[in-house]
Design a protein around this motif. Structure first.
Motif, PDB file in Angstrom:
ATOM      1  N   UNK A   1       0.831  -1.205   0.000  1.00 18.00           N
ATOM      2  CA  UNK A   1       0.000   0.000   0.000  1.00 18.00           C
ATOM      3  C   UNK A   1       0.867   1.257   0.000  1.00 18.00           C
ATOM      4  N   UNK A   2       2.148   1.102   0.305  1.00 16.14           N
ATOM      5  CA  UNK A   2       3.052   2.242   0.350  1.00 16.14           C
ATOM      6  C   UNK A   2       3.651   2.564  -1.021  1.00 16.14           C
ATOM      7  N   UNK A   3       3.335   1.751  -2.037  1.00 13.54           N
ATOM      8  CA  UNK A   3       3.830   2.024  -3.388  1.00 13.54           C
ATOM      9  C   UNK A   3       2.921   3.069  -4.020  1.00 13.54           C
ATOM     10  N   UNK A   4       3.509   4.146  -4.517  1.00 18.91           N
ATOM     11  CA  UNK A   4       2.716   5.180  -5.189  1.00 18.91           C
ATOM     12  C   UNK A   4       1.987   4.545  -6.367  1.00 18.91           C
ATOM     13  N   UNK A   5       0.746   4.955  -6.562  1.00 28.09           N
ATOM     14  CA  UNK A   5      -0.089   4.332  -7.589  1.00 28.09           C
ATOM     15  C   UNK A   5      -0.607   5.360  -8.570  1.00 28.09           C
ATOM     16  N   UNK A   6      -0.870   4.860  -9.775  1.00 31.17           N
ATOM     17  CA  UNK A   6      -0.471   3.570 -10.318  1.00 31.17           C
ATOM     18  C   UNK A   6       0.924   3.611 -10.921  1.00 31.17           C
ATOM     19  N   UNK A   7       1.463   2.419 -11.138  1.00 29.65           N
ATOM     20  CA  UNK A   7       2.633   2.255 -11.989  1.00 29.65           C
ATOM     21  C   UNK A   7       2.080   1.706 -13.298  1.00 29.65           C
ATOM     22  N   UNK A   8       2.388   2.376 -14.397  1.00 26.10           N
ATOM     23  CA  UNK A   8       1.934   1.964 -15.719  1.00 26.10           C
ATOM     24  C   UNK A   8       3.154   1.566 -16.531  1.00 26.10           C
ATOM     25  N   UNK A   9       3.101   0.371 -17.106  1.00 26.64           N
ATOM     26  CA  UNK A   9       4.187  -0.085 -17.966  1.00 26.64           C
ATOM     27  C   UNK A   9       3.602  -0.338 -19.345  1.00 26.64           C
ATOM     28  N   UNK A  10       4.097   0.393 -20.326  1.00 26.12           N
ATOM     29  CA  UNK A  10       3.645   0.227 -21.701  1.00 26.12           C
ATOM     30  C   UNK A  10       4.813   0.459 -22.640  1.00 26.12           C
ATOM     31  N   UNK A  11       4.943  -0.418 -23.619  1.00 22.98           N
ATOM     32  CA  UNK A  11       6.061  -0.315 -24.575  1.00 22.98           C
ATOM     33  C   UNK A  11       7.405  -0.170 -23.870  1.00 22.98           C
ATOM     34  N   UNK A  12       7.571  -0.938 -22.805  1.00 24.57           N
ATOM     35  CA  UNK A  12       8.810  -0.953 -22.014  1.00 24.57           C
ATOM     36  C   UNK A  12       9.138   0.401 -21.394  1.00 24.57           C
ATOM     37  N   UNK A  13       8.150   1.272 -21.286  1.00 26.06           N
ATOM     38  CA  UNK A  13       8.297   2.566 -20.616  1.00 26.06           C
ATOM     39  C   UNK A  13       7.517   2.515 -19.301  1.00 26.06           C
ATOM     40  N   UNK A  14       8.082   3.114 -18.270  1.00 21.80           N
ATOM     41  CA  UNK A  14       7.467   3.112 -16.944  1.00 21.80           C
ATOM     42  C   UNK A  14       6.981   4.514 -16.613  1.00 21.80           C
ATOM     43  N   UNK A  15       5.756   4.589 -16.103  1.00 17.23           N
ATOM     44  CA  UNK A  15       5.154   5.873 -15.751  1.00 17.23           C
ATOM     45  C   UNK A  15       4.540   5.737 -14.356  1.00 17.23           C
ATOM     46  N   UNK A  16       4.595   6.812 -13.606  1.00 18.20           N
ATOM     47  CA  UNK A  16       4.112   6.803 -12.232  1.00 18.20           C
ATOM     48  C   UNK A  16       3.005   7.827 -12.066  1.00 18.20           C
ATOM     49  N   UNK A  17       1.923   7.417 -11.407  1.00 13.92           N
ATOM     50  CA  UNK A  17       0.810   8.314 -11.157  1.00 13.92           C
ATOM     51  C   UNK A  17      -0.166   8.327 -12.313  1.00 13.92           C
ATOM     52  N   UNK A  18      -1.249   9.082 -12.154  1.00 18.89           N
ATOM     53  CA  UNK A  18      -2.232   9.207 -13.224  1.00 18.89           C
ATOM     54  C   UNK A  18      -2.746  10.632 -13.313  1.00 18.89           C
ATOM     55  N   UNK A  19      -2.664  11.161 -14.505  1.00 20.07           N
ATOM     56  CA  UNK A  19      -3.327  12.405 -14.884  1.00 20.07           C
ATOM     57  C   UNK A  19      -3.729  12.189 -16.339  1.00 20.07           C
ATOM     58  N   UNK A  20      -4.951  12.571 -16.715  1.00 20.41           N
ATOM     59  CA  UNK A  20      -5.384  12.350 -18.104  1.00 20.41           C
ATOM     60  C   UNK A  20      -4.397  12.924 -19.121  1.00 20.41           C
ATOM     61  N   UNK A  21      -3.869  14.121 -18.883  1.00 18.11           N
ATOM     62  CA  UNK A  21      -2.931  14.733 -19.833  1.00 18.11           C
ATOM     63  C   UNK A  21      -1.667  13.883 -19.974  1.00 18.11           C
ATOM     64  N   UNK A  22      -1.210  13.326 -18.876  1.00 21.61           N
ATOM     65  CA  UNK A  22      -0.027  12.461 -18.882  1.00 21.61           C
ATOM     66  C   UNK A  22      -0.297  11.228 -19.743  1.00 21.61           C
ATOM     67  N   UNK A  23      -1.438  10.587 -19.550  1.00 20.02           N
ATOM     68  CA  UNK A  23      -1.778   9.394 -20.321  1.00 20.02           C
ATOM     69  C   UNK A  23      -2.026   9.740 -21.788  1.00 20.02           C
ATOM     70  N   UNK A  24      -2.604  10.921 -22.052  1.00 19.80           N
ATOM     71  CA  UNK A  24      -2.786  11.353 -23.447  1.00 19.80           C
ATOM     72  C   UNK A  24      -1.431  11.380 -24.153  1.00 19.80           C
ATOM     73  N   UNK A  25      -0.441  11.923 -23.463  1.00 20.13           N
ATOM     74  CA  UNK A  25       0.906  12.016 -24.038  1.00 20.13           C
ATOM     75  C   UNK A  25       1.523  10.619 -24.223  1.00 20.13           C
ATOM     76  N   UNK A  26       1.380   9.779 -23.215  1.00 18.09           N
ATOM     77  CA  UNK A  26       1.944   8.431 -23.273  1.00 18.09           C
ATOM     78  C   UNK A  26       1.376   7.642 -24.445  1.00 18.09           C
ATOM     79  N   UNK A  27       0.067   7.741 -24.654  1.00 20.23           N
ATOM     80  CA  UNK A  27      -0.588   6.911 -25.662  1.00 20.23           C
ATOM     81  C   UNK A  27      -0.752   7.603 -27.016  1.00 20.23           C
ATOM     82  N   UNK A  28      -0.221   8.800 -27.158  1.00 19.74           N
ATOM     83  CA  UNK A  28      -0.306   9.477 -28.458  1.00 19.74           C
ATOM     84  C   UNK A  28       0.877   9.090 -29.348  1.00 19.74           C
ATOM     85  N   UNK A  29       1.840   8.381 -28.774  1.00 17.24           N
ATOM     86  CA  UNK A  29       3.057   8.023 -29.510  1.00 17.24           C
ATOM     87  C   UNK A  29       2.831   6.784 -30.357  1.00 17.24           C
TER      88      UNK A  29
END
Length: 115
Positions: A87-115
């Protein structure tokens, strides 16, 4: 393949799952409580993400640590603690295309998945 790591009852995880679903992004969800956490996973996360950012310092689990534990936290001791207290791990951890991302904000995910 996209994998979202976290705890299913976390509000931020729910928002991230909703975003991925609404944007038709296939993903698997790894629930720390149901699917487990081990040292190899946390070490892998800390290889790609700053270990200090992986520690959720806002949560009650972190705040319950003694001042000595907080002040003497190292990468190695943090990995051990995060394995013991997922429970002490900051959430979420997103792994896509061998890239690691921490946290969630719609703008952040828009950027991640626009590539």
């Amino acid at each position: 393949m996209t994998t979202l790591y976290g705890i299913s009852n976390c509000d931020t995880i729910k928002k991230a799952k909703k975003y991925l679903t609404e944007n038709n992004i296939p993903f698997t969800f790894h629930d720390y409580r149901k699917d487990g956490v081990d040292e190899a996973m946390i070490t892998e996360f800390s290889t790609h993400l700053d270990w200090q950012l992986l520690v959720n310092k806002r949560g009650t689990t972190y705040r319950a640590l003694s001042d000595e534990q907080k002040q003497s936290l190292t990468k190695e001791s943090a990995i051990t603690l995060l394995c013991e207290q997922p429970a002490m791990i900051k959430r979420p951890v997103l792994v896509t295309n061998e890239q690691y991302h921490l946290g969630f904000k719609p703008a952040q995910y828009n950027e991640v998945f626009s590539k």
